[in-house]
Design a protein around this motif. Structure first.
Motif: not given
Length: 232
Positions: A132, A134, A157-161, A165, A182, A184-186
């Protein structure tokens, strides 16, 4: 530049994340490539980024405005030759705001004073893991421009790698902007397709120019440390 046989349309990949194919025309790509080659020269030139665990990133990098290193910003190349980071040009900021306007609308570009560029060079074997962006305090949209070889860009997504996707093919001249929900999306680059750069560009490999708004006060020297995991 030759017209594509099957034109590609702008596509919203996720809320606030838009792919605009062919945003930079041939002249725009050549001009940006010339600038990247100048920025890559020492001092404060293209370098190999080393991670805190002792590894190295396979994509090499040069920074403008603020120098990024894992996982902080500085005004000097603290993990390289120690010289001041190259300045961020006003024309590049204007290009970033124009990109956001075209992708997300004029309101999304309001107040976006771009002051950071990370330029990554990918050879045929380079990759970028899911991460991210960040390390900035601003939520202004991230602008990503591609030159040279085509890559597979994985936008998650913003929660995990992990999934979900979407894999997007980014070609030379393509624009990708992500902000809003979006921001902070990976995302990452699992592979580059060597030999796919347009012949007229004169580039072997891929350049990715990522523009960001720092959101923190500029200082004459020293480090602004904000923990994160974002090389882009």
């Amino acid at each position: 530049m030759d017209a594509e046989l099957f034109p590609r349309d702008p596509t919203e990949i996720a809320p606030g994340a838009v792919h605009v194919p062919g945003w930079l025309d041939g002249d725009g790509q050549r001009e940006l490539l010339r600038a990247c080659r100048e920025w890559a020269r020492p001092p404060a030139g293209l370098r190999t980024v080393r991670t805190p665990g002792g590894g190295t990133m396979t994509a090499r990098q040069v920074c403008l405005g603020w120098h990024w290193y894992p996982y902080a910003y500085a005004r000097t190349v603290v993990d390289g030759d120690g010289t001041p980071v190259k300045p961020f040009p006003a024309w590049l900021g204007a290009l970033g705001r124009g990109a956001v306007t075209d992708a997300l609308g004029a309101q999304a570009a309001t107040g976006a004073s771009y002051d950071i560029a990370l330029i990554n060079f990918y050879d045929a074997d380079a990759r970028m893991g899911m991460h991210r962006d960040s390390d900035e305090k601003s939520d202004a949209p991230v602008v990503s421009l591609s030159l040279g070889d085509t890559c597979v860009f994985r936008f998650g997504n913003t929660e995990s790698r992990s999934r979900p996707y979407t894999d997007v093919e980014l070609r030379s001249g393509d624009l990708f902007v992500f902000g809003g929900p979006s921001r902070r999306a990976y995302h990452g680059v699992p592979r580059v397709r060597p030999g796919t750069a347009p012949d007229w560009l004169g580039l072997t490999g891929r350049l990715n120019i990522t523009l960001r708004v720092s959101g923190f006060q500029a200082v004459a020297a020293g480090t602004k440390r904000i923990m994160g995991d974002s090389p882009s």
